[in-house]
Scaffold this motif. Structure first.
Motif, PDB file in Angstrom:
ATOM      1  N   SER A 243      18.426  50.474   6.604  1.00  0.00           N
ATOM      2  CA  SER A 243      17.611  49.845   5.564  1.00  0.00           C
ATOM      3  C   SER A 243      17.575  50.759   4.353  1.00  0.00           C
ATOM      4  N   VAL A 244      18.010  50.247   3.205  1.00  0.00           N
ATOM      5  CA  VAL A 244      18.002  50.987   1.946  1.00  0.00           C
ATOM      6  C   VAL A 244      17.345  50.112   0.903  1.00  0.00           C
ATOM      7  N   LEU A 245      16.296  50.628   0.276  1.00  0.00           N
ATOM      8  CA  LEU A 245      15.604  49.922  -0.798  1.00  0.00           C
ATOM      9  C   LEU A 245      15.562  50.812  -2.024  1.00  0.00           C
ATOM     10  N   VAL A 246      15.654  50.191  -3.194  1.00  0.00           N
ATOM     11  CA  VAL A 246      15.621  50.910  -4.462  1.00  0.00           C
ATOM     12  C   VAL A 246      14.501  50.313  -5.305  1.00  0.00           C
ATOM     13  N   GLY A 247      13.618  51.162  -5.778  1.00  0.00           N
ATOM     14  CA  GLY A 247      12.565  50.737  -6.686  1.00  0.00           C
ATOM     15  C   GLY A 247      12.821  51.298  -8.071  1.00  0.00           C
TER      16      GLY A 247
ATOM     17  N   HIS B  23      -1.853  52.414  -4.134  1.00  0.00           N
ATOM     18  CA  HIS B  23      -2.020  50.971  -4.069  1.00  0.00           C
ATOM     19  C   HIS B  23      -1.750  50.520  -2.637  1.00  0.00           C
ATOM     20  N   PRO B  24      -2.637  49.734  -2.067  1.00  0.00           N
ATOM     21  CA  PRO B  24      -2.472  49.346  -0.655  1.00  0.00           C
ATOM     22  C   PRO B  24      -1.214  48.524  -0.434  1.00  0.00           C
ATOM     23  N   LEU B  25      -0.464  48.888   0.591  1.00  0.00           N
ATOM     24  CA  LEU B  25       0.739  48.165   0.993  1.00  0.00           C
ATOM     25  C   LEU B  25       0.504  47.558   2.369  1.00  0.00           C
ATOM     26  N   VAL B  26       0.785  46.278   2.491  1.00  0.00           N
ATOM     27  CA  VAL B  26       0.590  45.588   3.764  1.00  0.00           C
ATOM     28  C   VAL B  26       1.826  45.701   4.639  1.00  0.00           C
ATOM     29  N   ALA B  27       2.996  45.515   4.052  1.00  0.00           N
ATOM     30  CA  ALA B  27       4.239  45.509   4.823  1.00  0.00           C
ATOM     31  C   ALA B  27       4.716  46.938   5.060  1.00  0.00           C
ATOM     32  N   VAL B  28       5.290  47.168   6.232  1.00  0.00           N
ATOM     33  CA  VAL B  28       5.866  48.453   6.602  1.00  0.00           C
ATOM     34  C   VAL B  28       7.193  48.186   7.284  1.00  0.00           C
ATOM     35  N   PRO B  29       8.271  48.912   6.946  1.00  0.00           N
ATOM     36  CA  PRO B  29       9.562  48.698   7.622  1.00  0.00           C
ATOM     37  C   PRO B  29       9.435  48.865   9.130  1.00  0.00           C
ATOM     38  N   THR B  30      10.165  48.081   9.866  1.00  0.00           N
ATOM     39  CA  THR B  30      10.081  48.101  11.328  1.00  0.00           C
ATOM     40  C   THR B  30      11.146  48.963  11.970  1.00  0.00           C
ATOM     41  N   GLY B  31      11.968  49.637  11.199  1.00  0.00           N
ATOM     42  CA  GLY B  31      12.922  50.564  11.769  1.00  0.00           C
ATOM     43  C   GLY B  31      14.211  49.901  12.203  1.00  0.00           C
ATOM     44  N   ALA B  32      15.129  50.719  12.684  1.00  0.00           N
ATOM     45  CA  ALA B  32      16.439  50.214  13.094  1.00  0.00           C
ATOM     46  C   ALA B  32      16.381  49.510  14.429  1.00  0.00           C
ATOM     47  N   GLY B  33      15.485  49.949  15.319  1.00  0.00           N
ATOM     48  CA  GLY B  33      15.366  49.336  16.631  1.00  0.00           C
ATOM     49  C   GLY B  33      14.080  48.558  16.745  1.00  0.00           C
ATOM     50  N   ARG B  34      13.943  47.775  17.813  1.00  0.00           N
ATOM     51  CA  ARG B  34      12.734  47.010  18.060  1.00  0.00           C
ATOM     52  C   ARG B  34      12.217  47.375  19.445  1.00  0.00           C
ATOM     53  N   SER B  35      10.909  47.383  19.613  1.00  0.00           N
ATOM     54  CA  SER B  35      10.359  47.657  20.923  1.00  0.00           C
ATOM     55  C   SER B  35      10.616  46.477  21.837  1.00  0.00           C
TER      56      SER B  35
ATOM     57  N   THR C 155      15.107  54.374   7.312  1.00  0.00           N
ATOM     58  CA  THR C 155      14.769  53.542   6.155  1.00  0.00           C
ATOM     59  C   THR C 155      14.684  54.450   4.937  1.00  0.00           C
ATOM     60  N   LEU C 156      15.548  54.225   3.975  1.00  0.00           N
ATOM     61  CA  LEU C 156      15.598  55.040   2.774  1.00  0.00           C
ATOM     62  C   LEU C 156      15.048  54.234   1.599  1.00  0.00           C
ATOM     63  N   VAL C 157      14.061  54.818   0.898  1.00  0.00           N
ATOM     64  CA  VAL C 157      13.475  54.201  -0.284  1.00  0.00           C
ATOM     65  C   VAL C 157      13.723  55.140  -1.454  1.00  0.00           C
ATOM     66  N   PHE C 158      14.494  54.666  -2.429  1.00  0.00           N
ATOM     67  CA  PHE C 158      14.837  55.458  -3.612  1.00  0.00           C
ATOM     68  C   PHE C 158      14.024  54.942  -4.787  1.00  0.00           C
ATOM     69  N   LEU C 159      13.204  55.807  -5.377  1.00  0.00           N
ATOM     70  CA  LEU C 159      12.331  55.449  -6.493  1.00  0.00           C
ATOM     71  C   LEU C 159      12.830  56.151  -7.742  1.00  0.00           C
ATOM     72  N   THR C 160      13.209  55.379  -8.754  1.00  0.00           N
ATOM     73  CA  THR C 160      13.771  55.931  -9.973  1.00  0.00           C
ATOM     74  C   THR C 160      13.194  55.201 -11.171  1.00  0.00           C
ATOM     75  N   GLY C 161      13.727  55.518 -12.350  1.00  0.00           N
ATOM     76  CA  GLY C 161      13.283  54.889 -13.579  1.00  0.00           C
ATOM     77  C   GLY C 161      14.407  54.121 -14.240  1.00  0.00           C
ATOM     78  N   PRO C 162      14.178  53.638 -15.470  1.00  0.00           N
ATOM     79  CA  PRO C 162      15.220  52.855 -16.152  1.00  0.00           C
ATOM     80  C   PRO C 162      16.521  53.616 -16.314  1.00  0.00           C
TER      81      PRO C 162
END
Length: 395
Positions: A356-360, A160-172, A331-338
């Motif tokens: 950055s930590v995200l949980v799906g 599925h297309p994703l538009v947003a992307v994490p920008t990381g810990a630092g910035r250019s 950036t850590l993305v954790f994908l789990t179930g119920p």
């Protein structure tokens, strides 16, 4: 090779006729029994002669997403000197037999046939080899042999297309994320000059000391490094429908969407599994997602529950400990179930190592209760996850 039911019956009848005719002196019965025995012997000799066939197999394509069409084409060629007849052929596709028509193949001729590969479910589908059964004209004996190599069709999860992307810990420094890892103003190392390098990057002092032109190698430190951690424990996906866990399939779709989105942005991404047993880390990420299955680590670890929802001998704890020490990304993305909702707090404890930590939570029927911690995205399926992901405003 073996006798068919008809051949076995004829052989038994021939033996009975021969015995009866010989015992009671009936030459007619003896002749009939001998004829039956000769017919069975001729059938065995005819079926034992193996035809000389070559099989060329093409999967078009050999990697598809769930629901996309895929077709298998077979070209069977007779390389022998005689015409082959009385052949029955079938192919094996995902464990199911597929009949392949073989007509009277003349020497040096070939026949081509094709069939659609079922791609309704994610997985690795083994196809082949072609099994050819040769029967005698009377159907008394049959010999089955395998021809040609086997093939594999990988069915990837939907993306599925994703538009947003994490920008990381630092910035250019110019206010944007550079998609190129080299060429920024952050010094990394020195290397030898190659044709095409800009002369303004030559480090003259080092060049004078070593006697060769040396240039500065700069890197962009603002690139985000995404780590996708897929929870493949069966305890995290307890609901099954028809033997498949819908939440796990949705989690695979979410992981595939993240990986593809990162690739399209030329961003480094790492795909990890909570239980890495039988994981082929050398394969491309989408191939790994096609092959990944639910595991039950409780049979390989200590018995009984541990902390939170990790009821499988601490495999999640071991994985999180490794992530804390290795830090393969920011950036850590954790994908789990119920079934993995109780582990959200344990994953959120990695915020010291990952800014950055995200949980799906896939397959969620409602919102996941959580205190101040990582961003939690509750989604029913992959489409809902993509919408929730793009709606995140702060990573």
């Amino acid at each position: 090779m073996g006798l068919t039911t008809r051949g076995t019956g004829l052989l038994v009848a021939a033996a009975a006729l021969l015995g009866t005719g010989w015992r009671f002196g009936y030459p007619e019965l003896t002749v009939l029994g001998a004829a039956g025995a000769v017919a069975v012997g001729q059938a065995v000799l005819g079926a034992a002669r193996s035809p000389r066939l070559t099989v060329h197999r093409v999967a078009d394509p050999d990697r598809v997403a769930v629901g996309e069409p895929a077709r298998m084409t077979l070209a069977v060629r007779n390389t022998g000197r005689l015409r082959v007849t009385s052949l029955l052929a079938e192919d094996r596709c995902a464990g199911r037999p597929v009949p392949v028509p073989l007509l009277r193949l003349r020497p040096g001729r070939d026949t081509t046939c094709g069939y659609d590969v079922p791609t309704r479910r994610r997985g690795v589908l083994p196809v082949g080899p072609l099994r050819v059964t040769r029967r005698d004209p009377l159907g008394l004996c049959a010999a089955t042999r395998a021809y040609g190599p086997a093939a594999v069709v990988r069915v990837h999860p939907r993306v599925h297309p994703l538009v947003a992307v994490p920008t990381g810990a630092g910035r250019s420094l110019d206010g944007r994320v550079d998609g190129v890892p080299h060429g920024s103003i952050t010094f990394d190392s020195l290397r030898e000059y190659v044709v095409g390098d800009e002369l303004r990057r030559v480090h003259w002092r080092t060049s004078a000391r070593v006697g060769e032109l040396m240039v500065r190698e700069n890197v962009d430190t603002s690139l985000p490094r995404i780590v996708v951690l897929l929870d493949n424990r069966s305890a995290a996906h307890p609901d099954r429908v028809g033997g498949a866990a819908g939440s796990f399939e949705a989690a695979c779709e979410a992981a595939a969407s993240l990986v593809v989105a990162a690739f399209r942005q030329d961003l480094p991404v790492v795909l990890l599994l909570v239980d890495p047993a039988d994981d082929r880390t050398a394969d491309p990420p989408l191939d790994r997602l096609a092959a990944v299955t639910l595991t039950d680590p409780s049979g390989r670890g200590p018995d009984g529950p541990t902390v939170g929802g990790d009821r499988d001998g601490g495999v999640l704890g071991s994985t999180l400990t490794g992530l804390r020490g290795d830090r393969p990304g920011d950036t850590l993305v954790f994908l789990t179930g119920p079934g993995g909702r109780d582990d959200v707090g344990r994953v959120g404890a990695l915020r010291g190592a990952y800014p950055s930590v995200l949980v799906g939570v896939l397959g969620a029927a409602g919102p996941t209760p959580s205190a101040a911690g990582p961003v939690v995205l509750d989604a029913v399926d992959g489409v809902a996850f993509a919408a929730a992901w793009d709606a995140v405003r702060r990573w």
